[in-house]
Write a protein that holds these residues in place. Structure first.
Motif, PDB file in Angstrom:
ATOM      1  N   UNK A   1      23.668  33.811  73.126  1.00 45.77           N
ATOM      2  CA  UNK A   1      24.520  33.228  74.152  1.00 45.77           C
ATOM      3  C   UNK A   1      23.924  33.293  75.545  1.00 45.77           C
ATOM      4  N   UNK A   2      23.201  34.360  75.862  1.00 42.68           N
ATOM      5  CA  UNK A   2      22.586  34.472  77.187  1.00 42.68           C
ATOM      6  C   UNK A   2      21.461  33.459  77.349  1.00 42.68           C
ATOM      7  N   UNK A   3      20.675  33.276  76.300  1.00 41.04           N
ATOM      8  CA  UNK A   3      19.592  32.306  76.330  1.00 41.04           C
ATOM      9  C   UNK A   3      20.128  30.882  76.314  1.00 41.04           C
ATOM     10  N   UNK A   4      21.274  30.687  75.652  1.00 44.15           N
ATOM     11  CA  UNK A   4      21.819  29.342  75.506  1.00 44.15           C
ATOM     12  C   UNK A   4      21.059  28.526  74.491  1.00 44.15           C
ATOM     13  N   UNK A   5      20.459  29.206  73.518  1.00 44.10           N
ATOM     14  CA  UNK A   5      19.682  28.532  72.487  1.00 44.10           C
ATOM     15  C   UNK A   5      19.561  29.480  71.297  1.00 44.10           C
ATOM     16  N   UNK A   6      18.843  29.020  70.285  1.00 38.97           N
ATOM     17  CA  UNK A   6      18.690  29.841  69.089  1.00 38.97           C
ATOM     18  C   UNK A   6      17.392  30.650  69.129  1.00 38.97           C
ATOM     19  N   UNK A   7      17.411  31.761  68.414  1.00 39.91           N
ATOM     20  CA  UNK A   7      16.255  32.636  68.270  1.00 39.91           C
ATOM     21  C   UNK A   7      16.004  32.812  66.777  1.00 39.91           C
ATOM     22  N   UNK A   8      14.760  32.734  66.372  1.00 38.60           N
ATOM     23  CA  UNK A   8      14.433  32.940  64.961  1.00 38.60           C
ATOM     24  C   UNK A   8      14.375  34.432  64.663  1.00 38.60           C
ATOM     25  N   UNK A   9      15.223  34.867  63.743  1.00 39.83           N
ATOM     26  CA  UNK A   9      15.212  36.247  63.276  1.00 39.83           C
ATOM     27  C   UNK A   9      14.609  36.271  61.881  1.00 39.83           C
ATOM     28  N   UNK A  10      13.619  37.106  61.688  1.00 39.48           N
ATOM     29  CA  UNK A  10      12.903  37.185  60.419  1.00 39.48           C
ATOM     30  C   UNK A  10      13.454  38.305  59.548  1.00 39.48           C
ATOM     31  N   UNK A  11      13.486  38.054  58.245  1.00 41.41           N
ATOM     32  CA  UNK A  11      13.869  39.116  57.308  1.00 41.41           C
ATOM     33  C   UNK A  11      12.824  40.219  57.363  1.00 41.41           C
ATOM     34  N   UNK A  12      13.299  41.467  57.493  1.00 46.16           N
ATOM     35  CA  UNK A  12      12.390  42.586  57.713  1.00 46.16           C
ATOM     36  C   UNK A  12      12.748  43.763  56.807  1.00 46.16           C
ATOM     37  N   UNK A  13      13.098  43.466  55.563  1.00 46.19           N
ATOM     38  CA  UNK A  13      13.384  44.531  54.604  1.00 46.19           C
ATOM     39  C   UNK A  13      14.845  44.942  54.579  1.00 46.19           C
ATOM     40  N   UNK A  14      15.117  46.065  53.964  1.00 48.62           N
ATOM     41  CA  UNK A  14      16.480  46.581  53.867  1.00 48.62           C
ATOM     42  C   UNK A  14      16.603  47.871  54.667  1.00 48.62           C
ATOM     43  N   UNK A  15      17.840  48.183  55.018  1.00 48.24           N
ATOM     44  CA  UNK A  15      18.090  49.410  55.777  1.00 48.24           C
ATOM     45  C   UNK A  15      19.509  49.879  55.496  1.00 48.24           C
ATOM     46  N   UNK A  16      19.677  51.199  55.415  1.00 51.34           N
ATOM     47  CA  UNK A  16      21.006  51.754  55.192  1.00 51.34           C
ATOM     48  C   UNK A  16      21.647  52.149  56.515  1.00 51.34           C
ATOM     49  N   UNK A  17      22.927  51.803  56.634  1.00 56.07           N
ATOM     50  CA  UNK A  17      23.726  52.174  57.802  1.00 56.07           C
ATOM     51  C   UNK A  17      24.951  52.922  57.292  1.00 56.07           C
ATOM     52  N   UNK A  18      25.042  54.191  57.631  1.00 57.66           N
ATOM     53  CA  UNK A  18      26.149  55.031  57.155  1.00 57.66           C
ATOM     54  C   UNK A  18      26.286  54.950  55.632  1.00 57.66           C
ATOM     55  N   UNK A  19      25.130  54.922  54.939  1.00 56.28           N
ATOM     56  CA  UNK A  19      25.136  54.888  53.491  1.00 56.28           C
ATOM     57  C   UNK A  19      25.277  53.510  52.881  1.00 56.28           C
ATOM     58  N   UNK A  20      25.477  52.487  53.713  1.00 59.09           N
ATOM     59  CA  UNK A  20      25.672  51.122  53.225  1.00 59.09           C
ATOM     60  C   UNK A  20      24.386  50.332  53.445  1.00 59.09           C
ATOM     61  N   UNK A  21      23.816  49.796  52.368  1.00 56.32           N
ATOM     62  CA  UNK A  21      22.545  49.086  52.488  1.00 56.32           C
ATOM     63  C   UNK A  21      22.755  47.624  52.876  1.00 56.32           C
ATOM     64  N   UNK A  22      21.941  47.160  53.816  1.00 56.57           N
ATOM     65  CA  UNK A  22      22.004  45.773  54.236  1.00 56.57           C
ATOM     66  C   UNK A  22      20.616  45.207  54.463  1.00 56.57           C
ATOM     67  N   UNK A  23      20.564  43.909  54.719  1.00 56.16           N
ATOM     68  CA  UNK A  23      19.314  43.245  55.039  1.00 56.16           C
ATOM     69  C   UNK A  23      19.048  43.364  56.541  1.00 56.16           C
ATOM     70  N   UNK A  24      17.799  43.672  56.879  1.00 53.31           N
ATOM     71  CA  UNK A  24      17.415  43.858  58.283  1.00 53.31           C
ATOM     72  C   UNK A  24      16.690  42.613  58.793  1.00 53.31           C
ATOM     73  N   UNK A  25      17.127  42.129  59.962  1.00 55.67           N
ATOM     74  CA  UNK A  25      16.513  40.965  60.586  1.00 55.67           C
ATOM     75  C   UNK A  25      16.095  41.337  62.010  1.00 55.67           C
TER      76      UNK A  25
END
Length: 332
Positions: free
Chosen positions: A157-181
């Motif tokens: 929103x600050x840029x007012x445009x899109x940013x490409x986020x790349x898949x960067x593996x998995x990561x656990x947050x409070x024991x819950x695993x998710x995809x990291x970008x």
């Protein structure tokens, strides 16, 4: 010979067939319709970190100070129902210790109000319902359902445009695993602001239309794979002023190497993701599998009783017939 079927066998067979038909319907029809962005949301996410900001009272940039970003998302249920889309109002404020809690929006260092409208199934932006600003990309406040291991176009929103986020593996947050970008934003001009000339190194000019430039040291999001809900986020925003046409940063408005979800926000996001997962798993896996297994057992039991009942009926009638044909009845 006429066969007779017991009511129990018919009930078991009918129920079993019904469950066998229901199981694939739950997977193919019910679960996809459960994968919709909610409209009655009311959540608050908080980022904290340290950094620099421009103190308007001291007319200078102060460094090494605690910073807080607070984002509140509220669904406009009436507009959502009317349009069939997810209509969310998003309020975001940036505060220092001196402006927390902000009694009014103008007390914050920065404050923005946005209206985010998306297709409830695909998460694609929809341009209606007084959307502001006009969004683009595949993800912003959440990712689409069934997140994939690929790059996504993230709306900044600050840029007012899109940013490409790349898949960067998995990561656990409070024991819950998710995809990291992950991704970052290179310096880009985002607007202008009228300021005293001396503020941007031009003391001979009373007012200057200075250029606002924005960059981001790093964006890191951990996303729940099934629901697309963001369970942790870290950003590194930097906003500066430059004199017109200059390539040198004259004033730092905001700068932090890393601002991240607080532990409380992480726990809340993980709890919501877990609850959504349970619901989708129940409709898409547990209930259909249970219906298929139970349906098979009931149908098999009903068929077995039906066959056994038919055989029993034939044997009884044959025995009675042989008794009648065996000879004349004894004399009384």
């Amino acid at each position: 010979m006429r066969r007779t079927a017991s009511p129990l066998s018919l009930i078991l067979l009918g129920t079993g067939v019904f469950l066998l038909v229901l199981a694939p319907l739950l997977v193919q029809y019910v679960q996809p319709r459960a994968k919709v962005t909610p409209i009655d949301v009311d959540t608050v996410t908080v980022f904290t970190g340290t950094g620099s900001y421009f103190d308007t009272r001291r007319i200078e940039t102060v460094t090494g100070r605690p910073l807080t970003i607070t984002r509140q998302v509220r669904g406009d249920v009436a507009d959502s129902v009317r349009s069939g889309k997810a209509v969310w109002d998003v309020s975001t404020s940036v505060d220092s210790q001196d402006t927390l809690p902000a009694a009014a929006t103008h007390d914050s260092l920065q404050w923005t109000l946005e209206r985010w409208v998306t297709d409830r199934r695909t998460n694609e932006p929809v341009h209606c319902c007084q959307e502001t600003p006009v969004f683009d990309g595949e993800a912003y406040l959440k990712f689409p359902f069934d997140v994939q291991k690929r790059s996504y176009r993230w709306w900044d929103g600050t840029l007012g445009s899109t940013v490409t986020l790349r898949f960067d593996g998995t990561q656990k947050v409070r024991g819950h695993e998710g995809y990291r970008f992950t991704g970052r934003v290179e310096p880009a001009r985002t607007g202008t602001r009228l300021v005293p000339g001396r503020l941007v190194g031009q003391p001979g000019r009373p007012q200057v239309l200075a250029e606002e430039w924005y960059s981001n040291h790093g964006i890191e999001l951990v996303v729940d794979r099934r629901t697309g809900r963001i369970v942790n986020a870290a950003i590194g925003p930097r906003k500066v002023l430059r004199a017109p046409g200059s390539t040198r940063d004259a004033v730092v408005l905001l700068d932090s190497r890393r601002m991240e979800f607080t532990p409380a926000t992480q726990r809340a996001q993980v709890a919501l993701a877990a609850a959504d997962n349970r619901k989708l798993r129940l409709l898409g896996e547990t209930v259909p599998l249970g219906a298929a297994v139970l349906g098979t057992l009931l149908a098999a039991a009903g068929a077995a009783l039906l066959v056994r009942g038919g055989r029993g009926g034939r044997g009884g009638r044959g025995a009675r017939g042989q008794g009648r044909d065996s000879g004349p009845a004894p004399a009384m």
